[in-house]
Design an enzyme around this catalytic site. Structure first.
Site, PDB file in Angstrom:
ATOM      1  N   THR A  38      39.982  45.627  58.749  1.00 40.39           N
ATOM      2  CA  THR A  38      41.005  45.496  59.793  1.00 40.39           C
ATOM      3  C   THR A  38      41.859  44.250  59.579  1.00 40.39           C
ATOM      4  O   THR A  38      42.956  44.153  60.128  1.00 40.39           O
ATOM      5  CB  THR A  38      40.338  45.386  61.183  1.00 40.39           C
ATOM      6  OG1 THR A  38      39.271  44.443  61.064  1.00 40.39           O
ATOM      7  CG2 THR A  38      39.791  46.712  61.656  1.00 40.39           C
ATOM      8  N   GLY A 125      28.628  38.926  44.607  1.00 40.63           N
ATOM      9  CA  GLY A 125      28.824  40.390  44.630  1.00 40.63           C
ATOM     10  C   GLY A 125      28.030  41.076  45.730  1.00 40.63           C
ATOM     11  O   GLY A 125      27.810  42.281  45.689  1.00 40.63           O
ATOM     12  N   ALA A 126      27.597  40.301  46.712  1.00 39.64           N
ATOM     13  CA  ALA A 126      26.763  40.864  47.778  1.00 39.64           C
ATOM     14  C   ALA A 126      27.572  41.173  49.030  1.00 39.64           C
ATOM     15  O   ALA A 126      27.019  41.541  50.059  1.00 39.64           O
ATOM     16  CB  ALA A 126      25.631  39.906  48.115  1.00 39.64           C
ATOM     17  N   GLY A 127      28.894  40.989  48.944  1.00 42.49           N
ATOM     18  CA  GLY A 127      29.724  41.214  50.133  1.00 42.49           C
ATOM     19  C   GLY A 127      29.606  40.066  51.116  1.00 42.49           C
ATOM     20  O   GLY A 127      29.940  40.206  52.298  1.00 42.49           O
ATOM     21  N   LEU A 128      29.104  38.920  50.649  1.00 49.43           N
ATOM     22  CA  LEU A 128      28.923  37.764  51.544  1.00 49.43           C
ATOM     23  C   LEU A 128      29.963  36.677  51.257  1.00 49.43           C
ATOM     24  O   LEU A 128      29.824  35.533  51.693  1.00 49.43           O
ATOM     25  CB  LEU A 128      27.509  37.189  51.387  1.00 49.43           C
ATOM     26  CG  LEU A 128      26.373  38.165  51.704  1.00 49.43           C
ATOM     27  CD1 LEU A 128      25.023  37.523  51.439  1.00 49.43           C
ATOM     28  CD2 LEU A 128      26.451  38.639  53.152  1.00 49.43           C
ATOM     29  N   SER A 130      31.085  35.018  48.424  1.00 48.33           N
ATOM     30  CA  SER A 130      30.845  33.834  47.582  1.00 48.33           C
ATOM     31  C   SER A 130      32.160  33.309  47.020  1.00 48.33           C
ATOM     32  O   SER A 130      32.330  32.102  46.831  1.00 48.33           O
ATOM     33  CB  SER A 130      29.881  34.183  46.453  1.00 48.33           C
ATOM     34  OG  SER A 130      30.366  35.285  45.717  1.00 48.33           O
ATOM     35  N   GLU A 163      43.015  33.939  45.456  1.00 54.19           N
ATOM     36  CA  GLU A 163      42.313  35.222  45.257  1.00 54.19           C
ATOM     37  C   GLU A 163      43.316  36.320  44.854  1.00 54.19           C
ATOM     38  O   GLU A 163      43.061  37.108  43.942  1.00 54.19           O
ATOM     39  CB  GLU A 163      41.597  35.600  46.562  1.00 54.19           C
ATOM     40  CG  GLU A 163      40.807  36.866  46.509  1.00 54.19           C
ATOM     41  CD  GLU A 163      39.297  36.639  46.432  1.00 54.19           C
ATOM     42  OE1 GLU A 163      38.814  35.542  46.728  1.00 54.19           O
ATOM     43  OE2 GLU A 163      38.617  37.590  46.053  1.00 54.19           O
ATOM     44  N   ASP A 175      37.515  36.455  55.135  1.00 57.17           N
ATOM     45  CA  ASP A 175      36.460  35.683  54.468  1.00 57.17           C
ATOM     46  C   ASP A 175      36.770  34.192  54.494  1.00 57.17           C
ATOM     47  O   ASP A 175      35.913  33.362  54.794  1.00 57.17           O
ATOM     48  CB  ASP A 175      36.306  36.131  53.006  1.00 57.17           C
ATOM     49  CG  ASP A 175      36.110  37.617  52.877  1.00 57.17           C
ATOM     50  OD1 ASP A 175      35.821  38.262  53.895  1.00 57.17           O
ATOM     51  OD2 ASP A 175      36.256  38.142  51.752  1.00 57.17           O
TER      52      ASP A 175
HETATM   53  C1  GLA Z   1      36.735  41.780  51.604  1.00 59.79           C
HETATM   54  C2  GLA Z   1      38.083  41.057  51.783  1.00 59.79           C
HETATM   55  C3  GLA Z   1      38.370  40.762  53.254  1.00 59.79           C
HETATM   56  C4  GLA Z   1      38.203  42.007  54.114  1.00 59.79           C
HETATM   57  C5  GLA Z   1      36.870  42.705  53.788  1.00 59.79           C
HETATM   58  C6  GLA Z   1      36.752  44.028  54.486  1.00 59.79           C
HETATM   59  O1  GLA Z   1      35.678  40.947  51.954  1.00 59.79           O
HETATM   60  O2  GLA Z   1      38.089  39.849  51.055  1.00 59.79           O
HETATM   61  O3  GLA Z   1      39.668  40.229  53.390  1.00 59.79           O
HETATM   62  O4  GLA Z   1      39.280  42.878  53.979  1.00 59.79           O
HETATM   63  O5  GLA Z   1      36.718  42.937  52.400  1.00 59.79           O
HETATM   64  O6  GLA Z   1      36.706  43.842  55.864  1.00 59.79           O
END
Ligand code: GLA
Length: 387
Positions: A38, A125-128, A130, A163, A175
């Site tokens: 979003t 690469g864990a979606g956290l 980094s 990025e 993030d």
């Molecule tokens: C990644 C992107 C964020 C966001 C999420 C999904 O983490 O870096 O900007 O869009 O995906 O919510």
């Protein structure tokens, strides 16, 4: 590894290699309770910084090159802050640091050379996030070291542009915001259009957050992410609005026949997810954990079946959570195509589920999943007290 052990290692390495006492910075990774994809649609999200992230040591040098070191990877790279910088083709950690320097150059900052060493305890690469943690640590460290006078808000845009331009991911601001502005034990209800947030205490009663890492990160993640973003921007443009979150599902329906079926479903997901985020804030305020959990499951369902950014490993973990009485809500977090699920678990019942999930995940995918308990921590800051 414990935080003070990492700090001691960084200081030791820095002193031995550069004969200097460095400035020290910590920048956290993040979770996102709900409100996925979003952010680049000017919607709402609900992130929190975690107590795992990137530890960074930095100090100015008189040398005519900067030396940057990734202690975990045992890799080193040299460049000059006076060079015209380009992303390296290997697409590694160096690009995040070079990207920040390039963005500072673009702002007209005449940056001296520096030595920099970093080490993380947030899985990559864990979606956290980094990468946002590293970007924020670098810009925050350089701003502090060279007294650049850049505000935190400006810093997160510098990180985001690094990025975009050096990692090739057209990410939103979620993030970088969460990592920079996180507050201990609080979730941030973030309005991505105004970039303002309200902090809510994470009082979960009998429940707690647990992350389960699939230990996979599928290759298509970056290109699929950019593709999703392009679809959202195209649909918003067709409606003549600034962003998708300016629309309701009813608005979208009026144009259903003029959109491709795929674009329609993806846009609908974003609008629904935005609505769920508002409902989740309400549920948390009312201590309605059951409602919060159902919203998490609904979010995952949309991410998987409508927005199509999940994968078999994530779906497996969420399905297992659904089938268990220990978990009242679970979803993938972050961009997707791998990384972690976030689970809202009953503290007294979680043990059996966690013991069962590991062998069953291994039997299905022939690799381990990893469990992390979540502590919600402070945003990017100087480390001053490490003795
Ligand atoms: C990644 C992107 C964020 C966001 C999420 C999904 O983490 O870096 O900007 O869009 O995906 O919510």
């Amino acid at each position: 590894m414990k935080a003070n052990k990492i700090v001691a290692q960084l200081i030791g390495y820095f002193k031995t290699t550069f004969q200097q006492n460095p400035q020290l910075i910590f920048s956290p990774g993040r979770i996102n309770l709900i409100g996925e994809h979003t952010d680049y649609n000017d919607g709402f999200a609900f992130p929190a910084a975690i107590d795992k992230g990137i530890y960074l040591a930095v100090e100015a040098t008189e040398d005519d090159t900067s030396t940057i070191v990734a202690l975990d990877a045992e890799e080193e790279y040299r460049f000059s802050t006076h060079d015209t910088l380009q992303p390296l083709a290997k697409r590694g950690w160096e690009n995040y640091i070079l990207g920040i320097v390039a963005e500072l150059q673009k702002k007209g900052v005449d940056l001296p050379n520096f030595n920099l060493v970093f080490k993380g305890d947030v899985p990559i690469g864990a979606g956290l996030s980094s990468s946002a943690a590293l970007e924020n640590a670098v810009v925050f460290g350089l701003n502090h070291l060279f007294q650049l006078g850049i505000s935190r808000k400006e810093m997160i845009f510098i990180s985001q542009r690094a990025e975009h331009h050096f990692a090739g991911v057209k990410c939103g601001i979620l993030d970088q915001y969460a990592s920079m502005f996180g507050q201990k034990n609080r979730g941030l209800h973030l309005d991505c259009r105004t970039l303002t947030s309200t902090a809510y205490p994470m009082d979960l009663g009998d429940y707690e957050w647990v992350l389960i890492h699939t230990n996979v990160h599928h290759n298509l993640a970056d290109s699929a992410y950019n593709h999703r973003r392009a679809v959202c921007e195209k649909v918003a443009q067709q409606f003549g609005v600034a962003a998708l979150c300016d629309l309701s599902v009813k608005d979208l329906k009026t144009m259903e026949t003029r959109l491709s079926a795929d674009d329609y479903v993806k846009a609908a997901f974003i609008i629904e997810e935005n609505e769920r985020t508002l409902q989740a804030v309400k549920a948390l305020m009312e201590n309605d954990m059951g409602a919060l959990g159902s919203l998490l499951f609904a979010s995952h369902d949309g991410l998987s079946n409508k927005y199509e950014v999940s994968c078999a490993e994530l779906d497996f973990l969420v399905d297992a959570a659904k089938a268990s009485d220990a978990v009242i809500g679970a979803r993938m977090i972050g961009g997707g195509f791998g990384g972690c699920t976030l689970n809202l678990m009953h503290t007294d019942k979680k043990q059996r589920f966690l013991e069962d999930i590991q062998p069953s995940y291994k039997a299905e995918f022939h690799q381990e999943c990893t469990i992390y308990s979540v502590n919600i921590g402070e945003g990017t800051h100087l480390i001053t007290n490490y003795e």
